[in-house]
Write an enzyme that holds these catalytic residues in place. Structure first.
Site, PDB file in Angstrom:
ATOM      1  N   ASP A  10      52.043  59.635  60.814  1.00  0.00           N
ATOM      2  CA  ASP A  10      52.712  58.868  61.852  1.00  0.00           C
ATOM      3  C   ASP A  10      52.551  59.655  63.146  1.00  0.00           C
ATOM      4  O   ASP A  10      53.183  60.691  63.327  1.00  0.00           O
ATOM      5  CB  ASP A  10      54.197  58.694  61.492  1.00  0.00           C
ATOM      6  N   LYS A  77      51.189  59.435  73.940  1.00  0.00           N
ATOM      7  CA  LYS A  77      50.826  58.167  73.301  1.00  0.00           C
ATOM      8  C   LYS A  77      50.861  57.012  74.303  1.00  0.00           C
ATOM      9  O   LYS A  77      50.140  56.036  74.174  1.00  0.00           O
ATOM     10  CB  LYS A  77      51.814  57.905  72.163  1.00  0.00           C
ATOM     11  N   GLU A 178      52.633  50.288  62.385  1.00  0.00           N
ATOM     12  CA  GLU A 178      53.844  51.032  62.020  1.00  0.00           C
ATOM     13  C   GLU A 178      54.885  50.183  61.278  1.00  0.00           C
ATOM     14  O   GLU A 178      55.385  50.606  60.233  1.00  0.00           O
ATOM     15  CB  GLU A 178      54.434  51.691  63.272  1.00  0.00           C
ATOM     16  N   ASP A 200      61.204  47.779  64.860  1.00  0.00           N
ATOM     17  CA  ASP A 200      60.763  49.171  65.042  1.00  0.00           C
ATOM     18  C   ASP A 200      60.889  49.553  66.512  1.00  0.00           C
ATOM     19  O   ASP A 200      60.056  49.192  67.334  1.00  0.00           O
ATOM     20  CB  ASP A 200      59.305  49.283  64.555  1.00  0.00           C
TER      21      ASP A 200
END
Lengths: 645, 234
Positions: A10, A77, A178, A200
């Site tokens: 992850d 990210k 994810e 999420d």
């Protein structure tokens, strides 16, 4: 030799994790500090003798972030697969220092101390750290991984993530969304049936996915999200308020003080986290400029402040439901993922959207929201690595989050693959020429839901080259667009009348070329002393495993019968010894043990070789002789299969 | 678009040598994925080219085939098999997506039968020659109202009556759309029966009737979209 393990990673905005399947359970692999979470922070350490600074990752880097913020970077990210014009908004809040002299279409670089890096390179350092953590844990090399990405990541962001994996020395077997990964972790219990929603809300991204579970198949029905919405936005809001307060109280404008912002950031994050479990939190920030800023924050105040941010997650939820042709109360289970879902106000919001209280249902939170994505990635890694009892019926059918289109006349987008199509998905389109003798056709590929090309994300411009010169409108070039199981676009073209494979040159809008990625592959031998030792140990273990596996197969060979009983007994004894040594840490003993077994099997290897050669002469194929020798190791070892020619 | 060029020569499995049913994406004997042939969507599921279809059975078959064809299942196979799997799985997904949707299924079948639909993308009512004759007056009126709404919007004015009128017109068009869908469905059985009897005349009649309905439908659909968007913007 034991199968190499495939790990699940992850790669998060705030924290990253690596996990694997231990038996029938996914577990997170801790770092050498014993902690499961590796903060997604990369920093340059002090410059060494060689003139190159060391690169620090995780908690080590976090200290640098507070002391010398210009030598550290976090939340990278947010920059993956993006163009300079996309990140203008980010730069207001994040202390990213972009390099200025960029050419149009060039992937931007970020300044870190005296060096410059592209976002995938920085992510690669994080991935390499995770890879090392896993290698240290297994005592064996790790070269294959499943990496998770936000479901709503576009093609460029996915490609950038894959590039980062390659730079870190990892073959990325699959990019998994994810929320889907989280569903896998929750769905290991294969009797689960029904419709689930995964909400999420992480550090930098928000995703909502709706899945149908049926006999081990995890079919994503729809997904939606915002790749720029997360806990970071809450932090930035609180920082802005603090800066405003400080300016009001002291007259100091600290907007450009990286040290002050980091100190404030740390304090507001701590307060935010504390307020998920207690009603009041104190902030006491020592400002680098002298003086301090103190403030009490209640949960009520926080919830009021962040309402606009968390409210932004509602529209994607409703859109996902609409695309799935469902309403909130048709969802059987709602799974919470991501650190931001610990905020009580977020939990209330989600419960309301899916009408859980009225139906007497609870949010699913029993797996740690920081770890569940990595656990799911480990499940998928296990499936791709050949599966096990725990995963044998499991299959993931994911979708593409965004529609794929091509620019048509007048700047309008013609959609060719609709969003929420199960991947892999494909579409073929015919193109022709507009002018006599034209040999090139340009195609502009876009991703997004808007009608006009200028409002969508430009993925790439393709040039169809080498079209045989013909009258305008006569050539028919069939272009096949295929979105693979990673959500990444592949294009191929064929001129129908001549049957000639038209050449497609891809110019990704924001991507790195293959050559660039190649040149950025991290050097893997810049290890510290202990890492060199580890690597040698790993190599020695591999060598031992290789010979042990060959010896295991030996009794099935006719040559085995030609050995004396004492010879066989010695081989058995030395194998047993080596098996024990292989699991230990003594490098010298391990090497000696391997050598001893090697010597003891020398005659056997020769006998076997003779047998193989003579059976080949007797007319059997080399292939079957080769098979009998077993899938040989490729190292230079007497049992190796290569030498008879 | 995928064309249903039926491959006549029976194929042999590259791995075990057994015969593979036409269009079948994997070998019935050894289960290995087969190189993609130019199979159509109906062939993919070994279905006749008929329009009444058991969607639940289709879903079951889709799941069963996914377990054989999905790239995840072939992650450790040879490079060649991985490529075939990618190609076959995308075809499977495309086929399932098209066939499970009644409208897409009908359109696909008509395309196989040589019907060419106008490009359905882009703004609907720019070309007056495309307006179905009986709708001309209504569409003209509607466009006037839409234009008025846009003008109001520019001037920052609001005319609740105009909005209500447009909402009403939209509802009416949506009702027409639903009616068209029912009419198309009622032609399915006519097509299926003609197909079973190989009655070319009846097939052509059903095909032409469905095509006319779908063209009208596509026009109405764009109209509804334009009205919704203009209402949403104002």
């Amino acid at each position: 030799m034991a199968e190499e393990r495939v790990v699940g990673i992850d790669l998060g905005t705030t924290n990253s994790l690596v996990a694997f399947m231990q038996g029938d359970k996914p577990v997170v692999i801790p770092g050498d500090d014993g902690l499961n979470l590796v903060p997604s922070v990369v920093a340059l350490g002090p410059v060494r003798d060689g003139g190159r600074p060391t690169v620090l990752v995780g908690n080590d880097a976090r200290h640098t972030l507070l002391d010398t913020p210009e030598r550290a970077i976090y939340s990278v990210k947010r920059l993956m697969g993006r163009g300079v014009e996309d990140v203008a908004e980010e730069l207001k809040f994040f202390p990213f220092r972009l390099v200025h002299d960029l050419q149009p279409g060039e992937v931007f670089r970020v300044r870190l101390g005296e060096s410059e890096f592209t976002p995938p390179e920085i992510s690669a350092y994080i991935l390499r750290q995770l890879k090392r953590n896993a290698e240290r844990y297994f005592g064996a090399p790790v070269t294959q991984a499943v990496i998770t990405v936000p479901a709503y990541f576009n093609d460029a962001q996915r490609q950038a993530t894959k590039d980062a994996g390659r730079m870190a020395g990892l073959e990325v077997l699959r990019l998994v969304n994810e929320p889907t990964a989280a569903a896998l972790a929750y769905g290991l219990d294969r009797n689960k049936e029904g419709i689930i929603a995964v909400y999420d809300f992480g550090g930098g991204t928000f995703d909502i996915s709706i899945l149908k579970l049926h006999e081990g198949i995890f079919e994503v029905i729809s997904t939606n999200g915002d790749t720029h919405l997360g806990g970071d936005d809450i932090d930035n809001l609180l920082i802005a308020i603090a800066l405003h307060d400080i300016a009001g109280e002291t007259g100091m404008d600290l907007h450009h003080s990286a040290e002050a912002i980091q100190a404030i950031r740390k304090a507001v994050i701590e307060a935010k986290i504390a307020l998920s479990s207690q009603p009041v939190a104190q902030m006491d920030i020592k400002l680098p400029q002298g003086g301090s800023y103190q403030r009490e924050l209640t949960r009520e105040q926080l919830e009021e402040l962040i309402q606009p941010v968390i409210h932004r997650t509602m529209a994607p939820c409703h859109d996902a439901l609409r695309d799935a042709h469902l309403v909130g109360d048709q969802i059987d289970e709602v799974v919470l993922v991501g650190g931001s879902t610990r905020i009580p106000a977020v939990q209330r919001l989600v419960s309301d959207v899916f009408e859980l209280p009225r139906r007497g249902k609870q949010l699913r939170t029993e797996l740690n929201p920081d770890e569940v994505v990595a656990l799911g990635a480990a499940v998928q890694a296990n499936i791709l690595g050949g599966g096990s009892k725990a995963t044998e019926d499991m299959l993931l059918l994911d979708v593409t989050p965004l529609s794929l289109g091509i620019e048509a006349l007048g700047g309008v987008v013609a959609k060719i693959i609709q969003r929420n199509s199960t991947i892999p998905a494909s579409a073929s389109e015919s193109f022709t020429t507009g002018v006599d003798g034209q040999t090139n056709v340009a195609i502009h590929v876009l991703q997004g839901e808007r009608e006009m090309a200028k409002d969508c994300r430009s993925l790439a411009r393709f040039d169809l080259k080498g079209i045989p010169p013909m009258t305008a409108g006569l050539p028919r070039i069939e272009v096949r667009f295929l979105i693979d199981a990673n959500g990444i676009l592949q294009v191929s073209a064929l001129e129908q009348r001549s049957g000639k494979q038209a050449e497609v040159s891809v110019k990704p809008a924001y991507g790195l070329t293959d050559e660039q990625v190649e040149s950025m592959i991290l050097e893997s031998f810049d290890y510290a002393e202990q890492d060199i030792h580890l690597r040698q140990l790993v190599e020695a273990r591999n060598e031992a495993a290789t010979i042990l596996s060959a010896v295991e197969k030996a009794p099935s060979s006719p040559a085995w019968e030609l050995l004396d009983p004492p010879e066989r007994a010695e081989i058995a004894l030395l194998s047993e010894k080596l098996r024990v040594l292989k699991d230990g840490d003594d490098l010298q003993a391990l090497r000696a043990g391997t050598e001893a077994l090697d010597k003891a099997t020398h005659r056997f290897a020769e006998l076997m070789m003779d047998a193989a050669v003579s059976s080949a002469i007797r007319g059997q194929t080399m292939q079957s002789a080769d098979d009998r020798l077993g899938q040989g190791p490729t190292a230079s070892h007497p049992i190796a299969r290569a030498e008879f020619q | 678009m995928q064309t249903a060029e039926r491959v006549s020569a029976p194929a042999k499995c590259w791995s075990c040598g057994q015969e593979v049913t036409n269009g079948q994406p994997f070998c019935g004997s050894c289960g290995k994925v087969q190189p993609p042939r130019q199979a159509g969507y109906f062939d993919m599921f070994d279905l006749p080219q008929k329009l009444n279809l058991d969607v639940q059975a289709l879903e079951k078959q889709f799941y069963r085939y996914s377990r054989k064809l999905h790239p995840d299942v072939h992650a450790r196979a040879s490079q060649q098999e991985q490529e075939w799997s990618l190609s076959q799985a995308s075809l499977l997904n495309d086929a399932y997506r098209t066939l499970k949707n009644p409208l897409e299924r009908t359109k696909y079948l008509l395309k196989l039968e040589g019907v060419q639909f106008e490009d359905e993308r882009g703004p609907a009512n720019t070309n007056p020659s495309k307006v179905p004759a009986d709708l001309l007056e209504e569409v003209f009126e509607l466009n006037m109202q839409l234009e008025e709404l846009r003008q109001n919007q520019k001037l920052g004015e609001d005319d609740p009556q105009l909005r209500r009128d447009l909402e009403g017109a939209k509802d009416q068009f949506v009702a027409q759309l639903n009616l068209l869908d029912e009419q198309v469905r009622s032609l399915w059985s006519a097509w299926d029966a003609a197909w079973e009897q190989s009655d070319e005349t009846k097939k052509t009649a059903a095909k032409e009737a469905m095509t006319a309905l779908l063209q009208r439908r596509s026009y109405l659909q764009n109209l509804v979209r334009d009205v919704s968007e203009t209402l949403k913007e104002s």
